[in-house]
Scaffold this motif. Structure first.
Motif, mmCIF file in Angstrom:
data_model
loop_
_atom_site.group_PDB
_atom_site.id
_atom_site.type_symbol
_atom_site.label_atom_id
_atom_site.label_comp_id
_atom_site.label_asym_id
_atom_site.label_seq_id
_atom_site.Cartn_x
_atom_site.Cartn_y
_atom_site.Cartn_z
ATOM 1 N N LEU A 5 -15.873 -5.732 2.720
ATOM 2 C CA LEU A 5 -15.916 -4.283 2.539
ATOM 3 C C LEU A 5 -16.604 -3.951 1.216
ATOM 4 O O LEU A 5 -16.170 -4.388 0.151
ATOM 5 N N TYR A 6 -17.705 -3.176 1.322
ATOM 6 C CA TYR A 6 -18.307 -2.575 0.130
ATOM 7 C C TYR A 6 -17.586 -1.249 -0.064
ATOM 8 O O TYR A 6 -17.629 -0.382 0.830
ATOM 9 N N SER A 7 -16.902 -1.081 -1.177
ATOM 10 C CA SER A 7 -16.177 0.181 -1.365
ATOM 11 C C SER A 7 -16.245 0.625 -2.812
ATOM 12 O O SER A 7 -16.482 -0.173 -3.714
ATOM 13 N N MET A 8 -16.062 1.925 -3.008
ATOM 14 C CA MET A 8 -16.044 2.485 -4.362
ATOM 15 C C MET A 8 -14.574 2.666 -4.752
ATOM 16 O O MET A 8 -13.863 3.466 -4.122
ATOM 17 N N PRO A 9 -14.093 1.923 -5.766
ATOM 18 C CA PRO A 9 -12.669 1.967 -6.090
ATOM 19 C C PRO A 9 -12.113 3.377 -6.307
ATOM 20 O O PRO A 9 -10.992 3.673 -5.909
ATOM 21 N N SER A 10 -12.893 4.283 -6.903
ATOM 22 C CA SER A 10 -12.367 5.620 -7.231
ATOM 23 C C SER A 10 -12.465 6.610 -6.071
ATOM 24 O O SER A 10 -11.960 7.724 -6.178
ATOM 25 N N SER A 11 -13.108 6.222 -4.974
ATOM 26 C CA SER A 11 -13.430 7.196 -3.915
ATOM 27 C C SER A 11 -12.430 7.212 -2.768
ATOM 28 O O SER A 11 -12.017 6.162 -2.257
ATOM 29 N N GLY A 12 -12.059 8.408 -2.338
ATOM 30 C CA GLY A 12 -11.143 8.553 -1.209
ATOM 31 C C GLY A 12 -11.725 8.033 0.091
ATOM 32 O O GLY A 12 -11.011 7.474 0.913
ATOM 33 N N SER A 14 -13.656 5.541 0.522
ATOM 34 C CA SER A 14 -13.493 4.088 0.517
ATOM 35 C C SER A 14 -12.017 3.700 0.600
ATOM 36 O O SER A 14 -11.650 2.725 1.287
ATOM 37 N N TYR A 15 -11.179 4.466 -0.090
ATOM 38 C CA TYR A 15 -9.744 4.163 -0.096
ATOM 39 C C TYR A 15 -9.145 4.210 1.313
ATOM 40 O O TYR A 15 -8.312 3.385 1.675
ATOM 41 N N LYS A 16 -9.615 5.169 2.139
ATOM 42 C CA LYS A 16 -9.144 5.258 3.529
ATOM 43 C C LYS A 16 -9.227 3.901 4.218
ATOM 44 O O LYS A 16 -8.338 3.482 4.935
ATOM 45 N N HIS A 30 -13.538 -8.036 -0.807
ATOM 46 C CA HIS A 30 -13.817 -6.696 -1.344
ATOM 47 C C HIS A 30 -14.921 -6.741 -2.388
ATOM 48 O O HIS A 30 -14.858 -7.534 -3.329
ATOM 49 N N ILE A 31 -15.930 -5.883 -2.186
ATOM 50 C CA ILE A 31 -16.971 -5.726 -3.212
ATOM 51 C C ILE A 31 -16.877 -4.295 -3.716
ATOM 52 O O ILE A 31 -17.210 -3.344 -2.996
ATOM 53 N N GLY A 32 -16.350 -4.135 -4.910
ATOM 54 C CA GLY A 32 -16.150 -2.800 -5.491
ATOM 55 C C GLY A 32 -17.374 -2.377 -6.295
ATOM 56 O O GLY A 32 -17.841 -3.117 -7.156
ATOM 57 N N LEU A 33 -17.903 -1.191 -5.974
ATOM 58 C CA LEU A 33 -19.104 -0.696 -6.649
ATOM 59 C C LEU A 33 -18.865 0.743 -7.082
ATOM 60 O O LEU A 33 -18.610 1.611 -6.240
ATOM 61 N N ASP A 203 -4.752 0.069 -5.974
ATOM 62 C CA ASP A 203 -4.402 -1.307 -5.572
ATOM 63 C C ASP A 203 -5.594 -1.990 -4.907
ATOM 64 O O ASP A 203 -5.506 -2.399 -3.739
ATOM 65 N N THR A 204 -6.685 -2.114 -5.630
ATOM 66 C CA THR A 204 -7.852 -2.756 -5.013
ATOM 67 C C THR A 204 -7.657 -4.276 -5.026
ATOM 68 O O THR A 204 -7.079 -4.813 -5.963
#
Ligand SMILES: N[C@@H](CCC(=O)N[C@@H](CS)C(=O)NCC(=O)O)C(=O)O
Length: 206
Positions: A5-12, A14-16, A30-33, A203-204
Motif C-alpha cells: 500500500l502506497y499511502s499518505m500517513p496524514s491523509s484520511g 489513505s487512512y480508510k 506499507h510505503i508512507g509518502l 498507527d501506521t
C-alpha cells in the motif's frame, strides 16, 4: 509476497484503506509518502500512482488499484464488510459517493487548509466560513440517518462506515467543525473505534 500500500500517513483517504486492512487482519507492506517529499516525487516519476494520487494498493500480481473507495470495495468483496443484498449494497455505494462528492470536498478540504502549510494561502476567512457552514450541513445529513440507525448502509458495519469514518473522526481536531451538536455521529464514531482490529490514523505500520 503480500500486497503493498502506497499511502499518505496524514491523509484520511489513505487512512480508510489502512483501517480496512487492519479490520480484515490482512498483512501488507506499507510505503508512507507525505506531501513535498522526495519519496512522493519519485513515486510520481516512476509512474507508481496510476491516477496521480494516493492511496494505491498494489496486488500480489503487480496490479495497481487507485482510488480509496474503489480499494475498499475490492478489499471488502466477499466479506461481511460488503453487504450481500443489492439494496444494502446500493446504500453502501450511495454513502461512498456522498463521501467523495459532498463530504470529502468540504470536511477534508477545510482540514487541509488549516493543516498543510502549502495550502495556507487559500484559507481566506470567507472560504473558511463557507466551508464551516457547508461542513455542518453535510454532517447533519449523517446525523439525521444515524439518529435512527447504528450503521450507515445496513444492520452491521460496512465499507460505507469505514469510508465516512476517516475524515469525520478528525472533523473537529483538524477541520475545526463543532461536533458536539452531532451526538448520533459521536456515538457512531465510538462504535467504530471499538471494533476488533481498529487502528487510529497515526498507527501506521513499521
Ligand atoms: N479521490 C481520491 C483522492 C486522493 C487524494 O486526493 N490523495 C491526495 C492525498 S489526500 C494525494 O495523493 N496527494 C498527493 C499528490 O497530489 O501528489 C481517493 O479517494 O483516493
Amino acid at each position: 509476497m503480500s500486497k503493498t500500500l502506497y499511502s499518505m500517513p496524514s491523509s484520511g483517504n489513505s487512512y480508510k484503506v489502512r483501517l480496512m486492512l487492519a479490520l480484515l487482519n490482512e498483512p501488507y507492506t506499507h510505503i508512507g509518502l507525505e506531501y513535498e517529499t522526495t519519496g512522493l516525487a519519485e513515486a510520481h516519476a516512476l509512474g507508481a500512482l496510476p491516477m496521480g494520487k494516493l492511496p494505491v494498493l498494489v496486488l500480489e500480481d503487480g496490479t495497481a488499484l487507485p482510488e480509496s473507495n474503489a480499494i475498499l470495495c475490492f478489499l471488502a468483496d466477499g466479506t461481511p464488510w460488503m453487504p450481500d443484498d443489492a439494496v444494502s449494497r446500493a446504500h453502501a455505494l450511495g454513502w461512498m459517493f456522498f463521501e467523495q462528492n459532498r463530504h470529502e470536498t468540504v470536511i477534508a478540504v477545510r482540514a487541509a487548509l488549516r493543516n498543510y502549510p502549502s495550502r495556507a494561502h487559500l484559507a481566506t476567512p470567507e472560504r473558511m466560513a463557507e466551508l464551516l457552514d457547508a461542513g455542518h450541513a453535510v454532517l447533519q445529513v449523517m446525523e439525521a440517518h444515524l439518529a435512527d440507525n447504528d450503521w450507515l448502509a445496513a444492520d452491521a458495519p460496512s465499507v460505507a462506515d469505514i469510508a465516512l469514518y476517516a475524515y469525520t473522526h478528525m472533523a473537529e481536531s483538524q477541520g475545526g467543525f463543532e461536533m458536539k451538536q452531532f451526538p448520533a455521529i459521536n456515538a457512531w464514531l465510538a462504535r467504530i473505534a471499538a471494533l476488533p482490529g481498529y487502528v487510529g490514523l497515526k498507527d501506521t505500520p513499521e
